[in-house]
Design a protein around this motif. Structure first.
Motif, short mmCIF file in Angstrom:
data_model
loop_
_atom_site.label_atom_id
_atom_site.label_comp_id
_atom_site.label_asym_id
_atom_site.label_seq_id
_atom_site.Cartn_x
_atom_site.Cartn_y
_atom_site.Cartn_z
N GLN A 248 2.78 -0.75 -19.37
CA GLN A 248 1.40 -1.20 -19.36
C GLN A 248 0.59 -0.10 -20.07
OE1 GLN A 248 0.08 -2.22 -15.44
NE2 GLN A 248 -1.15 -3.92 -16.18
N HIS B 60 -1.90 1.87 -19.79
CA HIS B 60 -2.29 3.17 -19.23
C HIS B 60 -1.11 4.10 -18.96
CE1 HIS B 60 -2.05 0.15 -15.98
NE2 HIS B 60 -1.43 1.07 -15.32
N ARG B 61 0.10 3.59 -19.15
CA ARG B 61 1.28 4.43 -18.94
C ARG B 61 1.70 5.19 -20.20
NH1 ARG B 61 1.08 5.33 -14.08
NH2 ARG B 61 0.37 3.53 -12.94
N ASP C 68 4.04 1.96 -11.46
CA ASP C 68 3.40 0.78 -10.88
C ASP C 68 4.27 0.04 -9.86
OD1 ASP C 68 0.87 1.00 -12.00
OD2 ASP C 68 1.53 0.13 -13.90
N TYR D 55 1.41 0.67 -5.04
CA TYR D 55 -0.06 0.71 -5.11
C TYR D 55 -0.56 1.12 -3.74
CZ TYR D 55 -0.35 -2.10 -9.43
OH TYR D 55 -0.28 -2.56 -10.71
#
Ligand SMILES: [Zn+2]
Length: 260
Positions: free
Chosen positions: A50, A52-53, A149, A152
Motif C-alpha cells: 500500500q 504508505h509502505r 498492516d 491495527y
C-alpha cells in the motif's frame, strides 16, 4: 501519513521499516532519523505494497539505501503502483513532486528470511493479510514485532477484496508464539502496545471474522441476517471507523469464505 514506520539504529547503519507514501514524506522521515543518529539509512524494508509502505523508496535508494522486500510484496507493489500514484498525485498535487516508484533489486524468495546488520538480527515473515505479499518484522533482541498492516490498534482494520482475514489470523497467532510472555507490538496503524492490546484491537477481531462470519458463510446463513446479528459488537466499538468499516468487513469476509 497516518501509518506507523519504525527504524532501528544498528552498529552499521539504520534499518528503516517502510518508507512513507511520497518523496516529501521520505524527507520528513529522514529528518526524524537525523534527530536520533548521524548514521545513514542503509536498508529500507517494505512490509507491504500500500502507498504508505513504500513510495518513499526512490528517495532512500538515491541516497544509497538498499530496498528489501519479498518477491510477493514487489509483485503486488507493481500491480498497484499506477493507481496509488495517480490517486495521491490528485490529492497532494505539488506536494507529490518527485515521487517515483522504486523496487527491491533482489527480492527475497519464499515466506521468511533472517537478516542481520551491525549485529541486529531481523526476522521477516510474510503475513499476506491486508495485501497479498505483506510481511512483518520481528526483532528478537528487543522482543518487538513491527506488524505492517497485519495489525491495527485503536482503529478498526479494513478488509479489502484482496485482503485475507484467514491469513491475518494465522499470522497473528505466529506473532503471539514468538514471545507469549512479553512483546512490544508496533502495529501498522495506531499507538504501539503489548500483546493484550493486540488481542483486543486485532486478534479477537480476526477471530470474529474467520470463526463467526466464516461459519455463517459456510452454513449459508443469509448475509443480510449475519450483518444484522453482528452489527453491534460492544467489544469492538472503541475502534475508530467502526461505523464505516465493520459491516463492510463482515460482508467482504462472508463473500470470501462463502462455499469454502
Ligand atoms: Zn495501512
Amino acid at each position: 501519513m497516518n501509518n506507523n514506520l519504525a527504524f532501528i539504529v544498528t552498529g552499521a547503519g539504520v534499518v528503516l521499516v517502510d518508507s512513507g507514501a511520497s518523496m516529501l514524506g521520505a524527507e520528513t522521515i529522514e529528518s526524524a532519523i537525523r534527530a536520533v543518529t548521524r548514521q545513514p539509512v542503509r536498508w529500507v524494508i517494505n512490509t507491504g505494497s500500500q502507498d504508505h509502505r513504500w513510495l518513499g523508496n526512490h528517495y532512500f535508494k538515491q541516497r544509497g539505501a538498499t530496498i528489501i522486500a519479498f518477491a510477493a510484496t514487489v509483485e503486488t507493489q507493481r500491480g498497484f503502483a499506477a493507481q496509488h500514484l495517480e490517486r495521491l498525485e490528485r490529492i497532494l498535487g505539488d506536494r507529490y513532486a518527485g515521487t517515483l516508484p522504486a523496487y527491491a533489486d533482489a527480492p527475497l524468495p519464499g515466506e521468511s528470511a533472517a537478516l542481520e546488520l551491525g549485529g541486529e538480527v531481523l526476522q521477516l515473515m510474510r503475513t499476506d493479510a491486508h495485501f497479498p505479499g505483506d510481511s512483518m518484522v520481528w526483532i528478537p533482541r528487543l522482543r518487538t514485532a513491527i506488524t505492517g498492516d497485519m495489525a491495527y490498534f485503536d482503529r478498526i482494520m479494513g478488509v479489502h477484496d484482496w485482503s485475507s482475514p484467514a491469513n491475518g489470523l494465522a499470522a497473528f497467532r505466529r506473532m503471539k508464539a514468538l514471545s507469549p510472555d512479553h512483546m512490544t507490538v508496533i502495529p501498522g496503524h495506531g499507538e504501539p502496545g503489548d500483546l493484550a492490546k493486540a488481542e483486543r484491537d486485532t486478534g479477537r477481531y480476526y477471530e470474529f471474522l474467520v470463526d463467526t462470519v466464516g461459519k455463517a458463510a459456510a452454513e449459508m446463513e443469509p448475509l443480510a441476517e449475519v450483518i444484522q446479528n453482528h452489527a453491534d459488537m460492544p467489544e469492538f466499538m472503541h475502534l475508530k471507523h467502526y461505523g464505516s468499516w465493520h459491516r463492510v468487513n463482515i460482508s467482504r469476509t462472508y463473500l470470501m469464505l462463502e462455499g469454502k
